[in-house]
Write a protein that holds these residues in place. Structure first.
Motif, PDB file in Angstrom:
ATOM      1  N   ILE A 127       0.870  -1.200   0.094  1.00 52.67           N
ATOM      2  CA  ILE A 127      -0.131  -0.074  -0.022  1.00 52.67           C
ATOM      3  C   ILE A 127       1.118   1.302   0.103  1.00 52.67           C
ATOM      4  O   ILE A 127       2.246   1.352   0.316  1.00 52.67           O
ATOM      5  CB  ILE A 127      -0.934   0.007   1.065  1.00 52.67           C
ATOM      6  N   PRO A 128       0.279   2.399  -0.466  1.00 52.80           N
ATOM      7  CA  PRO A 128       1.100   3.565  -0.324  1.00 52.80           C
ATOM      8  C   PRO A 128       1.396   3.975   1.237  1.00 52.80           C
ATOM      9  O   PRO A 128       0.874   3.244   2.070  1.00 52.80           O
ATOM     10  CB  PRO A 128       0.060   4.730  -0.847  1.00 52.80           C
ATOM     11  N   ILE A 129       2.558   4.750   1.361  1.00 54.88           N
ATOM     12  CA  ILE A 129       2.992   5.079   2.752  1.00 54.88           C
ATOM     13  C   ILE A 129       2.126   6.077   3.487  1.00 54.88           C
ATOM     14  O   ILE A 129       1.656   6.150   4.562  1.00 54.88           O
ATOM     15  CB  ILE A 129       4.409   5.716   2.602  1.00 54.88           C
ATOM     16  N   THR A 415       4.605   0.693   1.796  1.00 53.09           N
ATOM     17  CA  THR A 415       4.465  -0.155   2.725  1.00 53.09           C
ATOM     18  C   THR A 415       3.601  -1.337   2.642  1.00 53.09           C
ATOM     19  O   THR A 415       3.285  -1.554   1.498  1.00 53.09           O
ATOM     20  CB  THR A 415       4.294   0.576   4.115  1.00 53.09           C
ATOM     21  N   TYR A 416       3.147  -1.863   3.444  1.00 50.48           N
ATOM     22  CA  TYR A 416       2.211  -3.005   3.506  1.00 50.48           C
ATOM     23  C   TYR A 416       1.287  -3.064   4.780  1.00 50.48           C
ATOM     24  O   TYR A 416       1.433  -2.679   5.688  1.00 50.48           O
ATOM     25  CB  TYR A 416       2.792  -4.297   3.426  1.00 50.48           C
ATOM     26  N   LYS A 417       0.074  -3.691   4.411  1.00 54.62           N
ATOM     27  CA  LYS A 417      -0.507  -3.959   5.567  1.00 54.62           C
ATOM     28  C   LYS A 417      -0.972  -5.706   5.510  1.00 54.62           C
ATOM     29  O   LYS A 417      -0.806  -6.124   4.481  1.00 54.62           O
ATOM     30  CB  LYS A 417      -1.853  -3.182   5.761  1.00 54.62           C
TER      31      LYS A 417
ATOM     32  N   ALA B 373      -2.313  -1.592  10.355  1.00 55.78           N
ATOM     33  CA  ALA B 373      -1.320  -2.542  10.224  1.00 55.78           C
ATOM     34  C   ALA B 373      -2.138  -3.885   9.843  1.00 55.78           C
ATOM     35  O   ALA B 373      -1.449  -4.739   8.988  1.00 55.78           O
ATOM     36  CB  ALA B 373      -0.251  -2.671  11.350  1.00 55.78           C
ATOM     37  N   ARG B 405       5.541  -3.796   9.428  1.00 57.35           N
ATOM     38  CA  ARG B 405       4.226  -3.412  10.168  1.00 57.35           C
ATOM     39  C   ARG B 405       3.624  -4.664  10.782  1.00 57.35           C
ATOM     40  O   ARG B 405       3.791  -5.677  10.235  1.00 57.35           O
ATOM     41  CB  ARG B 405       3.078  -2.567   9.212  1.00 57.35           C
TER      42      ARG B 405
END
Lengths: 428, 428
Positions: A127-129, A415-417, B373, B405
Motif C-alpha cells: 500500500i502507499p506510505i 509499505t504493506y498491511k 497494520a 508493520r
C-alpha cells in the motif's frame, strides 16, 4: 500564476497550524487517491506532462524571474545553472513524468500469502506510505520528479523547494496539478508549501503522525539538518564516500577503466569514488595511478602510495573521511583483502563500495562482508543510480539501514498491511 | 553472579562514553556473528536454553531477591506477578529459545534478482540490521526472548531491562551468554546494560549511527518516551485501539462469538477490542451487547447504543480514543460501512481493525480502505500476534508505517543490501 485561493494562508497561521492544515488536506486527498486505479494514475501523469508542455511560456517566464533575482543576489554560475530552465530542460521534465507514468504501479501487489495456524488466510499487500514530505534545494525539476513518483505510488506529497526557485516551482506545481486534476486526482494530493518560512520546515520535520516520511534531496548541510531535527522518519543519504578496492588478482585493464570511470566520469555525484584502495600485490598500481593523474585527478596518498608516483600528494587523516565531489582522490596501499575490508569498515559511508578482482572467492567475501547499501564486483560505483538499476527513476539513494536501501524508487515509497481473511475464528 | 570483569565500568564513563563503548563492542561482535552459519546459530540458542535450565537455582535465587526488594517497595500484585519466575516459567523461557532456534534463518535470502540495463546482475540479499537496542520493563523473560530473536537473525543486542528485574535479568543474561559462547558466538553479541542509570538510556536513544534500531517493549509511557527522545529509528506501537465493526449482513452467532472473544478472552493485550461499531441495520444488536454485559464487560455507548440495553453507560468523547486494557468497551451504532470507516479513520491507532460480515463486497472495501497494520474479516482481533500469524515468535507489533508493520519477527529484524555482479562495466 498559481491559483492560491484554495491554499491555506500562511500569514494567519502558526507554522504548526499551517503544517497541520496542509497535512490534513494531504491525508484526505491521499485517501481519495488510493481509490484511483493504476491506469487512471498513469493518465493523470501524462496529463501533467502535457500541461507542463502547454505552460512552457509561463514556466520559463517564472524561471527567468528566479534567475534574475539569483543573479542580483550574486549566486555562483554553478548555482545559476542548476536553477536554469529552458525549452530542452522543460521537455526533459515532461518526458521524465511520462516515464514514471509508464512504470508498473507497485500498489496492491501481494507480497506474501500464508495460512495462520487457526486457518485464516494471511495476505501481506503493498500500500502507499501516505503523506511524504520532500525538502529540496535549487533544482526546479525535483518538483515534478518527486510529485510524479509520489503520485504513481499512491502517496500524497508536500513539496518544499529552495527559495531561489520559488517562482519556477510554483509555475511547475500549478501546471502539474492542473494536469492531474483533469483525471480526478484531488488537487491537495500534491501540495507545494505556500511559504518559504524556515519555521514551517521545522514544523514539518516534527509533524510525526501527520507526515509519514521525509525525503531530503540536496547537499550535506540540508540532509544533516533534516536528520538532526526530524521526528518523522527520514529516507536519505548524507555522504557518498565510495571505495574501490583493486585486488591482487584484478585484470589490469579492467581495474584502470573502472577506476577512471568511478572517479572521473562525473566527479560531483554521490556514487563517485572518493578513495582507491590498491592491493600491494597488484602489479599494475602505477599504471592505474598515472591514468588517473593524466586524466587531471589530484591524488592524495598514504606513504606507500606516494612512493608509486611523485605527483601524489600526502593524504592527512581527514582525507579518508572526505567526500570530495571533485577531481580529487585519496589512495591507500593495502596488504590483502582483510586490510581493505578494515579500511572500508572504518571509513565507508555505507553508500557504494567496489572490488575489482578475477578471484571469485575474494569477490564473494567482499560482497558478503562489506556492509554498505550497494556492494559491487567488477563495475564502476557510478552505476549507483535508480535508472541504472532498472528501477526507471529514483527519489534518492538511502544509506540508512531500515525500510529501503540504495536507490529508492516506487517500491521504496510503499509499505504493506496484513489482510486477514477468516471464517469466524475466535482465539482459544 | 554475572562475570562483569569484561564489561565496561559505568562508574568511570559518561553515559555517552558508555554507550559508545558498548556499541563499539556490540558492532564488532555482530560482524563476527554475521559469519557464523545458520546451523551454528541454532546450536548456540539450544546451548543457551540448556544453560538456563542448568542455572535454574541461580536464576530463581536472583529472582527471589528482585521479588523481595519489589515487595519491600510496595509493588502491586500484578507487577509482582509479571516479575515472578518459577521452575515452570523458566522452562517456558528455555523452550521459547529452542523454538526460535527452530525457525528458518532469514539471513542470506535472495529477495530479488534482476539484470541492470548495462548487464550487471543485481541481487537484493537479506542481511541483519546490526545492533538492536531493546528497552523493556519488568518481565524478565524479555531478556531471553529478545536476545534469541536478535541472535537468530544475526543481530547484536543491547538489552536494558527494568530496575525491578535487575538481578533476574543479570542471571538470565549470564546463562544465555555462557550458552551461546560455547558455540563460538562472541559474548558481546548480547550485552546487558551494566547500569540502570536513566541517562544511559537517554544516550542510547540518541546514539544514531551506533545503535541501528530501538525496540521498546512495555507500557505506553515507556514507548512514548522512547519515541519522543530517540534519534535512532524505533519499531513500536503506542496504542492498540482496535475496532470491530459488525456489518448489517453479519452472521449473528459469529458476530457474538467474535465480539466476546475480541474483548473478553484477555482484556489486557494490545489486540483486544476497545470499540465495537454496530451497524444500525444489524438485527441482533441487543444479543451481542447483552452477551458482553453478561460476561462482565462494562459498556459505554453513544445515544443510540444506550437505547439498546439500559445497562449501557454513556460514553464521553474520550472513550473513543481510550485503550482500556480492561473489561470496558465503547460502543457506537453506525449507519452503514461508510460511517464505520469514518469512525475508524478518526479513532483507530492503526493496530488491528475487524469487520464481521457475510457480504464479500463490504469485506473487501473494509480490507482495502482501513489503513491499519492489520485488517481482518470474520476473525477476532486477539489473533494479532506473531505466533498466531505463524511467524513462530515476535519481537513486538509495529504500528508505524515504515520498514515492518504488524507482528514483527525475524524478517523484521533484517534489512537488505544490493550486490552488483559485473563483468568490468563502466558507466557511459
Amino acid at each position: 500564476m498559481n491559483d492560491m485561493s484554495n491554499t491555506p494562508d500562511p500569514s494567519t497561521l502558526s507554522p504548526e497550524e499551517l503544517i497541520k492544515e496542509l497535512a490534513t488536506r494531504g491525508r484526505a486527498a491521499q485517501r481519495k487517491l488510493a481509490r484511483i486505479g493504476d491506469e487512471r494514475k498513469a493518465e493523470a501523469l501524462r496529463a501533467a506532462a502535457a500541461a507542463i508542455r502547454r505552460d512552457e511560456a509561463t514556466i520559463l517566464e517564472a524561471n527567468a524571474k528566479d534567475l534574475s533575482e539569483a543573479e542580483a543576489r550574486g549566486l555562483s554560475g554553478a548555482m545559476l545553472d542548476r536553477l536554469k530552465l529552458d525549452a530542452e530542460r522543460l521537455e526533459g521534465i515532461a518526458s521524465a513524468i511520462e516515464n514514471v507514468a509508464s512504470l508498473p504501479d507497485p500498489v496492491g501487489e501481494e507480497i506474501s500469502r500464508s495460512e495462520a495456524p487457526a486457518g485464516m488466510t494471511l495476505v501481506r499487500r503493498r500500500i502507499p506510505i501516505g503523506l511524504i514530505g520532500i525538502i529540496y534545494e535549487s533544482r526546479p525539476n525535483v518538483t515534478a520528479d518527486a510529485a510524479s513518483l509520489c503520485l504513481r505510488s499512491g502517496n500524497a506529497a508536500l513539496l518544499r523547494g529552495g527559495s531561489e526557485a520559488v517562482h519556477s516551482n510554483r509555475a511547475l506545481h500549478a501546471a502539474f496539478v492542473k494536469g492531474v486534476s483533469q483525471e480526478g486526482v484531488p488537487e491537495d494530493a500534491i501540495q507545494l508549501m505556500p511559504t518559504q518560512d524556515r519555521e514551517a520546515v521545522g514544523a514539518m520535520l516534527k509533524a510525526a503522525g501527520l507526515v509519514d516520511m521525509i525525503v531530503p534531496r540536496g547537499g550535506k548541510s540540508l540532509v544533516a539538518r533534516v536528520q538532526e531535527d526530524a521526528r518523522v522518519p527520514v529516507l536519505a543519504h548524507l555522504d557518498g564516500i565510495c571505495h574501490t578496492y583493486i585486488h591482487a588478482d584484478a585484470d589490469p585493464e579492467m581495474a584502470r577503466e573502472i577506476a577512471l570511470n568511478a572517479k572521473m566520469r562525473r566527479t560531483g555525484i554521490c556514487g563517485a569514488m572518493e578513495t582507491l584502495l590498491i592491493d600491494s600485490l597488484f602489479d599494475d598500481c602505477t599504471d592505474v595511478l598515472s591514468a588517473l593523474l593524466d586524466a587531471g585527478c589530484e591524488l592524495r596518498g598514504d606513504a606507500r602510495a606516494q612512493e608509486l608516483d611523485d605527483r601524489i600528494k600526502p593524504a592527512d587523516d581527514e582525507d579518508w573521511d572526505t567526500e570530495y565531489l571533485d577531481a580529487i582522490l585519496s589512495v591507500a596501499v593495502v596488504n590483502g583483502i582483510g586490510e581493505a575490508l578494515e579500511h572500508i569498515a572504518a571509513h565507508s559511508s555505507g553508500h557504494t563500495d567496489v572490488i575489482v578482482t578475477a578471484d571469485d572467492a575474494a569477490a564473494q567475501r567482499f560482497l558478503d562482508e562489506v556492509d554498505s547499501a550497494i556492494v559491487m564486483h567488477n563495475a564502476s560505483s557510478q552505476f549507483a543510480d535508480g535508472g541504472e538499476f532498472g528501477l526507471g527513476a529514483e527519489i534518492g539513494i538511502a544509506t540508512g539501514r531500515l525500510h529501503a536501501r540504495g536507490p529508492v524508487a516506487l517500491e521504496g515509497l510503499t509499505t504493506y498491511k496484513w489482510q486477514v481473511l477468516g471464517q469466524g475464528q475466535a482465539r482459544s
